[in-house]
Design a protein around this motif. Structure first.
Motif, short mmCIF file in Angstrom:
data_model
loop_
_atom_site.label_atom_id
_atom_site.label_comp_id
_atom_site.label_asym_id
_atom_site.label_seq_id
_atom_site.Cartn_x
_atom_site.Cartn_y
_atom_site.Cartn_z
N LEU A 28 0.81 -1.22 0.00
CA LEU A 28 0.00 0.00 0.00
C LEU A 28 0.84 1.27 0.00
CD1 LEU A 28 -3.06 -0.80 2.30
CD2 LEU A 28 -2.98 -0.57 -0.19
N PRO A 31 -1.64 3.47 -3.56
CA PRO A 31 -3.04 3.20 -3.22
C PRO A 31 -3.58 1.96 -3.93
CG PRO A 31 -2.72 5.54 -3.65
CD PRO A 31 -1.45 4.86 -4.05
N GLY A 32 -4.43 1.24 -3.23
CA GLY A 32 -5.01 0.05 -3.81
C GLY A 32 -6.26 -0.37 -3.07
N SER A 33 -7.01 -1.28 -3.68
CA SER A 33 -8.24 -1.79 -3.08
C SER A 33 -7.98 -3.17 -2.50
CB SER A 33 -9.34 -1.87 -4.14
OG SER A 33 -9.00 -2.85 -5.12
N GLN A 36 -7.41 -5.68 -5.31
CA GLN A 36 -6.07 -5.61 -5.87
C GLN A 36 -5.04 -6.24 -4.93
OE1 GLN A 36 -6.08 -1.35 -6.37
NE2 GLN A 36 -6.49 -1.49 -8.58
N GLU A 65 -9.91 7.30 -1.39
CA GLU A 65 -11.17 7.62 -2.06
C GLU A 65 -12.08 6.41 -2.06
OE1 GLU A 65 -11.15 8.00 -6.36
OE2 GLU A 65 -9.08 7.28 -6.42
N GLU A 66 -13.35 6.65 -2.38
CA GLU A 66 -14.32 5.59 -2.56
C GLU A 66 -14.87 5.64 -3.98
OE1 GLU A 66 -16.10 4.85 1.93
OE2 GLU A 66 -17.16 6.22 0.57
N ARG A 67 -14.91 4.50 -4.63
CA ARG A 67 -15.39 4.41 -6.00
C ARG A 67 -16.64 3.55 -6.05
NH1 ARG A 67 -9.54 2.82 -8.67
NH2 ARG A 67 -8.45 4.81 -8.23
N GLU A 74 -16.16 0.58 -3.75
CA GLU A 74 -14.78 0.11 -3.61
C GLU A 74 -13.97 1.16 -2.87
OE1 GLU A 74 -11.77 -2.13 -6.57
OE2 GLU A 74 -12.21 -0.04 -7.14
N ARG A 75 -13.34 0.74 -1.80
CA ARG A 75 -12.53 1.66 -1.00
C ARG A 75 -11.06 1.55 -1.43
NH1 ARG A 75 -12.07 1.04 4.27
NH2 ARG A 75 -12.60 3.17 4.91
N ILE A 76 -10.46 2.69 -1.73
CA ILE A 76 -9.06 2.75 -2.11
C ILE A 76 -8.27 3.25 -0.91
CG2 ILE A 76 -7.38 3.65 -3.74
CD1 ILE A 76 -9.52 1.85 -4.97
N ARG A 78 -4.32 3.51 1.27
CA ARG A 78 -2.87 3.54 1.15
C ARG A 78 -2.27 3.56 2.56
NH1 ARG A 78 -1.35 9.77 -0.68
NH2 ARG A 78 -2.03 10.77 1.27
#
Length: 218
Positions: A28, A31-33, A36, A65-67, A74-76, A78
């Motif tokens: 991390l 950034p990643g989910s 991932q 961020e949240e997508r 999906e929560r990103i 780090r």
């Protein structure tokens, strides 16, 4: 993201030392989910989410961020820092106390001083970051080779005299006020000078280059 975060909370230290969570923190750096990360560390996404929640709870990872993807968010995440260092404060009851040692030639006193430096500098960095203020520090790092133990002792003696002379020249000896400030408005600073043998670089053995026999330093 901080360059280095100093961990003081014992529970956070315990969480960071778990091998899987250490791997997650390393991944991390970017950034990643959870999805991932699951592919990178070879674990089910639900298991990764479990570890992420523990790390987030202790402030070791942070939400970027949240997508929205259909019905799923999906929560990103780090890591909160590129590197982590566990403060002696995490083991407060057994942490080394510099006041127990006053021998300038004691390796244990050197360790105690280094331990205190990690703890105090970590808190200073956190305070400066919270106040959005720069933190004034200074350090010198280098290596010196002594021909003999007598040369090393002479160097240490001269260094001590030189440092004492500089301290006498610049130290504001007025009574200290709040936050380490002297009566004249000066700010107290910690000064630590250290000297220790460098670690030897291991030599890779080969049929034509057998490992050299190590000799003890003077």
């Amino acid at each position: 993201m901080l360059d280095i975060a100093v961990i003081e909370d014992p529970a956070a230290a315990e969480a960071s030392l778990d091998p899987i969570r250490t791997r997650i923190l390393m991944e991390l750096a970017q950034p990643g989910s959870a999805t991932q990360l699951a592919a990178k560390v070879g674990l089910p996404r639900q298991k990764v989410n479990y570890h992420l929640k523990a790390l987030e709870r202790h402030g070791l990872v942070e939400l970027v961020e949240e997508r929205r993807k259909g019905n799923v968010t999906e929560r990103i995440l780090r890591a909160s820092a590129a590197s982590y260092l566990i403060s002696p404060a995490a083991l407060a009851s057994v942490a080394p106390d510099p006041h127990r040692f006053t021998d300038r030639f004691s390796a244990f006193w050197l360790l105690a001083l280094a331990s205190r430096m990690v703890q105090e500098t970590g808190r200073l960095i956190a305070g400066a970051a919270a106040a959005r203020q720069p933190l004034a520090t200074f350090a010198i790092d280098g290596e010196i080779t002594f021909r003999t133990a007598a040369d090393r002792a002479a160097f240490a003696e001269e260094l001590g005299v030189a440092v004492t002379r500089l301290v006498d020249k610049y130290h504001d000896g007025g009574p200290a006020g709040r936050a380490g400030a002297s009566a004249g408005g000066g700010r107290k600073h910690r000064l630590v000078v250290a000297l220790h043998p460098s670690l030897k670089t291991p030599v890779t053995a080969s049929p034509t280059n057998p490992p050299a026999k190590e000799q003890d330093n003077d």
